[in-house]
Design a protein around this motif. Sequence first.
Motif, short mmCIF file in Angstrom:
data_model
loop_
_atom_site.label_atom_id
_atom_site.label_comp_id
_atom_site.label_asym_id
_atom_site.label_seq_id
_atom_site.Cartn_x
_atom_site.Cartn_y
_atom_site.Cartn_z
N ASN A 211 0.79 11.31 0.45
CA ASN A 211 0.98 11.60 -0.97
C ASN A 211 1.37 10.37 -1.79
OD1 ASN A 211 3.59 11.19 -0.15
ND2 ASN A 211 4.36 13.19 -0.74
N GLY A 212 1.41 9.19 -1.18
CA GLY A 212 1.73 7.96 -1.90
C GLY A 212 3.20 7.60 -1.89
N ASP A 213 4.05 8.43 -1.29
CA ASP A 213 5.47 8.08 -1.14
C ASP A 213 5.65 7.28 0.15
OD1 ASP A 213 6.07 9.42 -3.46
OD2 ASP A 213 6.66 11.28 -2.45
N GLU A 236 2.02 5.31 -6.63
CA GLU A 236 1.71 5.64 -5.24
C GLU A 236 1.67 4.36 -4.40
OE1 GLU A 236 -1.97 7.73 -5.04
OE2 GLU A 236 -1.44 9.16 -6.62
#
Length: 495
Positions: A211-213, A236
């Motif tokens: 999710n880009g985290d 992200e």
Amino acid sequence: ATATVVSMIQGGNFDDPNNPTVPQDPDATLHWSEGAFSTFRGFCPASEFFENRLWMAGSKDEPADIFASVFGEIFNFLPGTLSTDAIKRTIDSPEEPKWLESKRYLFLGTAGTAVSIRSSDRDSLITQNNITTLVENAYGSAALQAEAANDVIVYVQRDGLKVRELVYSQGEDTFVGNDLNLISEDVTDSGIVEMFVQKEPNQFVWCIKENGDACVLTYERGQQVRGWGRINTDGEYYSAAAIHNSGEDVVWACVKRGTKYCIEKFHPRKDLNWYVDSGKQYTGGTAKSATVAFTNITRVDTTQNSDPDINWDTILTVTSNDSSGNPTAHGLSNGDIIKFKTQVNYPFLTKVPFKVADVTTNTFTLQVVGSSFYIIPLTPDNFPANVSGTFTNASNEVTNLNHIDGKKVQIIVDGSFHSEQTVASNKVTINTYSDDILVGLPYTSTLRPMPIEPALYQKLSQSRVKAVAKTIVRFFKTKGAKVGEAGRQLTTFPV
């Protein structure tokens, strides 16, 4: 023919002299075998150096095969009868290989198992006749390279939701895959797509998520320290890596912010004055040495004092010096703003910015910013002596913020919070001048310890109601904080 890594072709002509771009069938030959890796068979998904050989995992067509080069010749995979010749081995795991990583043994991670590759006689090196491959566990691996952390190997499980450590269990005489997410299962919720290890100043296992985290495991196995943390940003994380540096490894990241891809680095922990994310800092440039001379003039200003003789203005004449104390060009112009970084014998110089006036090649005078007046009244009998220092350019704006244009940012001036603004036209402007302005996305650090679990005799405390009567909090160089129970109103500690 049995596949080998290197194809050998003797005889034949692939080139048509009339049309060199059209390959021709080769003449028949007995000295040929199909290469193990090709666009048709697939290519090696993992490789590793181990015991002075280059090892390669099998392709999609031959997932159970592993190859090792000739001893000391990493580009030579020709088989033979000598102990130093190349090795081809079919392991007991038909799943697709994902990674190779070496420690005392060579380990292969597949989609369904973890396999150890070692010599049968543990006192000798691996050869064609002295090799064994053992399936150690059946958790399976994702298509991510495993990493050596502390004294073990860590890898991502097949679903991308768990990080496991490959560690030897003497009681079971096998390498087990311990779950490193056992008490933090939600931290990798969207799945891991990239993993790397930061080794200084401590062992940190970084994971970039789908999710880009990002999430980070603080991992000091010898001291039984294991704790996960989340890193979220207004954007992200696309990819990241740790690069060795003196004292502390530097983590660089490619971050997608809107439609832009930014290359950013995490500041080291010793840099406690960096309080923002994706920030940019105005520092005023290289400091220049100077000496300061004091002169008084009277100012005709009856509105301030009826006696004009008391209305003194102190002119500060600054001479720019080189490292030897000789006058040198300062490069300033009338109207420029400067600020003193250091001073000797006159602390007031470092408190406020000044406007430059009466410029010559290596001298200038100081005026109050926003006016034509000079500075505080002094009389000749209290002039400071032997005044010197260093100065830099000052500004009231930070530009080139196109990577966070339109974003709400925090502004830090001289190490303290100044204000919040929205970046407009790729810049922010403040109501003061400084040579230390930091602008970036707001960054909030949250520490949430494990739930309180008091020890009860022959009972469990998890289902019992627990109340906190007192909280003791210790801070180290902290600008401000809020403390309390999650979901409730927090107690604010002022700066």
